[in-house]
Write a protein that holds these residues in place. Sequence first.
Motif, PDB file in Angstrom:
ATOM      1  N   ALA A 106       0.823  -1.225   0.000  1.00  7.68           N
ATOM      2  CA  ALA A 106       0.000   0.000   0.000  1.00  7.68           C
ATOM      3  C   ALA A 106       0.850   1.265   0.000  1.00  7.68           C
ATOM      4  N   LEU A 107       2.103   1.151   0.454  1.00 11.50           N
ATOM      5  CA  LEU A 107       2.988   2.327   0.411  1.00 11.50           C
ATOM      6  C   LEU A 107       3.161   2.824  -1.027  1.00 11.50           C
ATOM      7  N   GLY A 108       2.933   1.946  -1.986  1.00 12.77           N
ATOM      8  CA  GLY A 108       3.011   2.345  -3.394  1.00 12.77           C
ATOM      9  C   GLY A 108       1.978   3.417  -3.716  1.00 12.77           C
ATOM     10  N   LEU A 109       0.876   3.437  -2.950  1.00 15.34           N
ATOM     11  CA  LEU A 109      -0.122   4.498  -3.142  1.00 15.34           C
ATOM     12  C   LEU A 109       0.190   5.687  -2.259  1.00 15.34           C
ATOM     13  N   ASP A 110       0.622   5.414  -1.017  1.00 14.84           N
ATOM     14  CA  ASP A 110       0.814   6.489  -0.047  1.00 14.84           C
ATOM     15  C   ASP A 110       2.148   7.193  -0.202  1.00 14.84           C
ATOM     16  N   GLY A 111       3.086   6.504  -0.834  1.00 10.80           N
ATOM     17  CA  GLY A 111       4.437   7.050  -0.918  1.00 10.80           C
ATOM     18  C   GLY A 111       4.494   8.331  -1.737  1.00 10.80           C
ATOM     19  N   HIS A 112       3.471   8.550  -2.547  1.00 15.21           N
ATOM     20  CA  HIS A 112       3.440   9.778  -3.351  1.00 15.21           C
ATOM     21  C   HIS A 112       2.619  10.812  -2.601  1.00 15.21           C
ATOM     22  N   HIS A 113       3.160  11.983  -2.473  1.00  8.71           N
ATOM     23  CA  HIS A 113       2.530  12.957  -1.581  1.00  8.71           C
ATOM     24  C   HIS A 113       1.507  13.847  -2.275  1.00  8.71           C
ATOM     25  N   PHE A 114       1.390  13.703  -3.583  1.00  7.28           N
ATOM     26  CA  PHE A 114       0.490  14.612  -4.288  1.00  7.28           C
ATOM     27  C   PHE A 114      -0.849  13.934  -4.550  1.00  7.28           C
ATOM     28  N   GLY A 115      -1.857  14.735  -4.746  1.00  5.96           N
ATOM     29  CA  GLY A 115      -3.156  14.199  -5.146  1.00  5.96           C
ATOM     30  C   GLY A 115      -3.988  13.769  -3.951  1.00  5.96           C
ATOM     31  N   ILE A 116      -5.253  13.487  -4.249  1.00  2.00           N
ATOM     32  CA  ILE A 116      -6.186  13.102  -3.187  1.00  2.00           C
ATOM     33  C   ILE A 116      -6.068  11.592  -3.000  1.00  2.00           C
ATOM     34  N   PRO A 117      -5.926  11.122  -1.745  1.00  2.00           N
ATOM     35  CA  PRO A 117      -5.794   9.674  -1.559  1.00  2.00           C
ATOM     36  C   PRO A 117      -7.057   8.939  -1.985  1.00  2.00           C
ATOM     37  N   LEU A 118      -6.896   7.709  -2.429  1.00  2.00           N
ATOM     38  CA  LEU A 118      -8.066   6.906  -2.798  1.00  2.00           C
ATOM     39  C   LEU A 118      -8.884   6.605  -1.547  1.00  2.00           C
ATOM     40  N   PRO A 119     -10.214   6.538  -1.658  1.00  2.00           N
ATOM     41  CA  PRO A 119     -11.006   6.142  -0.490  1.00  2.00           C
ATOM     42  C   PRO A 119     -10.602   4.730  -0.046  1.00  2.00           C
ATOM     43  N   SER A 120     -10.785   4.437   1.265  1.00  2.00           N
ATOM     44  CA  SER A 120     -10.182   3.223   1.814  1.00  2.00           C
ATOM     45  C   SER A 120     -10.692   1.938   1.153  1.00  2.00           C
ATOM     46  N   LYS A 121     -11.986   1.881   0.753  1.00  2.00           N
ATOM     47  CA  LYS A 121     -12.498   0.660   0.112  1.00  2.00           C
ATOM     48  C   LYS A 121     -11.788   0.405  -1.217  1.00  2.00           C
ATOM     49  N   LYS A 122     -11.625   1.486  -1.966  1.00  2.00           N
ATOM     50  CA  LYS A 122     -10.964   1.377  -3.281  1.00  2.00           C
ATOM     51  C   LYS A 122      -9.505   0.989  -3.107  1.00  2.00           C
ATOM     52  N   ARG A 123      -8.892   1.565  -2.076  1.00  2.00           N
ATOM     53  CA  ARG A 123      -7.483   1.245  -1.806  1.00  2.00           C
ATOM     54  C   ARG A 123      -7.333  -0.240  -1.518  1.00  2.00           C
ATOM     55  N   LYS A 124      -8.213  -0.741  -0.658  1.00  2.00           N
ATOM     56  CA  LYS A 124      -8.102  -2.150  -0.267  1.00  2.00           C
ATOM     57  C   LYS A 124      -8.307  -3.054  -1.488  1.00  2.00           C
ATOM     58  N   LYS A 125      -9.269  -2.672  -2.331  1.00  2.00           N
ATOM     59  CA  LYS A 125      -9.544  -3.468  -3.523  1.00  2.00           C
ATOM     60  C   LYS A 125      -8.325  -3.500  -4.440  1.00  2.00           C
ATOM     61  N   ARG A 126      -7.732  -2.330  -4.614  1.00  2.00           N
ATOM     62  CA  ARG A 126      -6.560  -2.233  -5.503  1.00  2.00           C
ATOM     63  C   ARG A 126      -5.393  -3.061  -4.957  1.00  2.00           C
ATOM     64  N   VAL A 127      -5.183  -2.947  -3.627  1.00  2.00           N
ATOM     65  CA  VAL A 127      -4.083  -3.705  -3.011  1.00  2.00           C
ATOM     66  C   VAL A 127      -4.358  -5.202  -3.138  1.00  2.00           C
ATOM     67  N   ASP A 128      -5.615  -5.615  -2.893  1.00  2.00           N
ATOM     68  CA  ASP A 128      -5.963  -7.039  -3.011  1.00  2.00           C
ATOM     69  C   ASP A 128      -5.724  -7.536  -4.437  1.00  2.00           C
ATOM     70  N   GLU A 129      -6.116  -6.722  -5.405  1.00  2.00           N
ATOM     71  CA  GLU A 129      -5.940  -7.119  -6.819  1.00  2.00           C
ATOM     72  C   GLU A 129      -4.470  -7.348  -7.149  1.00  2.00           C
ATOM     73  N   ILE A 130      -3.660  -6.416  -6.698  1.00  4.99           N
ATOM     74  CA  ILE A 130      -2.249  -6.484  -7.079  1.00  4.99           C
ATOM     75  C   ILE A 130      -1.540  -7.605  -6.315  1.00  4.99           C
ATOM     76  N   LEU A 131      -1.989  -7.849  -5.065  1.00  9.37           N
ATOM     77  CA  LEU A 131      -1.425  -8.977  -4.303  1.00  9.37           C
ATOM     78  C   LEU A 131      -1.722 -10.286  -5.031  1.00  9.37           C
ATOM     79  N   GLU A 132      -2.921 -10.366  -5.576  1.00  7.20           N
ATOM     80  CA  GLU A 132      -3.291 -11.574  -6.296  1.00  7.20           C
ATOM     81  C   GLU A 132      -2.460 -11.716  -7.579  1.00  7.20           C
ATOM     82  N   ALA A 133      -2.250 -10.580  -8.254  1.00  9.68           N
ATOM     83  CA  ALA A 133      -1.489 -10.615  -9.510  1.00  9.68           C
ATOM     84  C   ALA A 133      -0.075 -11.149  -9.305  1.00  9.68           C
ATOM     85  N   VAL A 134       0.514 -10.873  -8.134  1.00  4.66           N
ATOM     86  CA  VAL A 134       1.875 -11.365  -7.884  1.00  4.66           C
ATOM     87  C   VAL A 134       1.851 -12.643  -7.035  1.00  4.66           C
ATOM     88  N   ASP A 135       0.662 -13.187  -6.851  1.00  7.33           N
ATOM     89  CA  ASP A 135       0.513 -14.454  -6.146  1.00  7.33           C
ATOM     90  C   ASP A 135       1.016 -14.355  -4.701  1.00  7.33           C
TER      91      ASP A 135
END
Length: 282
Positions: A106-135
């Motif tokens: 998730a630091l891949g999303l938070d590590g960038h200081h610009f822009g509005i953070p994704l809402p927490s549900k969307k963040r979790k979904k994105r992290v889950d998706e990418i975790l699955e992609a890398v098994d």
Amino acid sequence: MTYVQKAKENSPILTLDNICVNFYEKSVLKNVNVEFYPGEFVGLIGSNGAGKSTLLKIILGLLSPTQGNVRFFGESAKKGNRQIGYVPQKVFLEPNIPLRGRDLVALGLDGHHFGIPLPSKKRKKRVDEILEAVDATGYADSPIGKLSGGEQQRLLIAQALLTNPKILLLDEPLSNLDIKSAYEVTKLISEIGREKGVTIILVAHDMNPLLGVMDRVLYLAEGKSAIGKVDDVFHNDVLSNLYGYPVKVLHVNGRIMVVGGNNSGLNGDSNNNYCVESEVNI
Ligand SMILES: Nc1ncnc2c1ncn2[C@@H]1O[C@H](COP(=O)(O)OP(=O)(O)OP(=O)(O)O)[C@@H](O)[C@H]1O
Ligand SMILES: [Mg+2]
């Protein structure tokens, strides 16, 4: 038609135009000209100090070339481009750091200081998706300090992929992995690249795990570069031209070894006629 020919039908995603880098008096990269195409997998090969990490930093805009230009989709490259994912050469993960695998990703999303953070549900979904992609779903909730090198490497790749980059730069991601894990991680990176059309530039010393998946190789030596298919680059004339003295590409028991004369000023045993510059298994 080969993959590279197909890729070349597209415009380059990234162009290195006459890149020169000097550190003080030392010339590290000399007139490097390369075009990278969407979705191709390029292995970046060279001895210690050849300038591989420097070239990645130039692409990332972390370092300005002494001369030359980097163009991303035809535009000048700039620092903090979220369309370029990066896994640096040395990532030290403190064994007792209180972070789970998914937190690191998730630091891949938070590590960038610009822009509005994704809402927490969307963040979790994105992290889950990418975790699955890398098994990595199976160990996503484990503390990262307890994970193996291969598992940590997958999480770092996931982190770099989180913003859906168009280019993924990986600086020696296989260096601490055993052969089996190196093959697995390479296969995973290649599949993600193909599926999502991401251009992969992967730095490695041992090219063996890359041979089945790599479209082209970019070889750096003495500041100069050669790019092409493995057989075209690992050629006596091409590499001798790069090193500036005769080197030989030997095929021994299915392995390719690049050897150079020891009067070249490079490392080597003075009792031998040749020292090994690089080695490839095929
Ligand atoms: N910021 C810097 N200031 C001065 N010299 C530097 C700097 N960064 C790199 N160098 C020098 O430039 C050369 C290339 O370094 P670089 O880290 O790019 O090599 P590399 O090919 O990645 O090597 P390795 O395989 O050991 O990681 C080295 O001689 C290094 O000492
Ligand atoms: Mg390096």
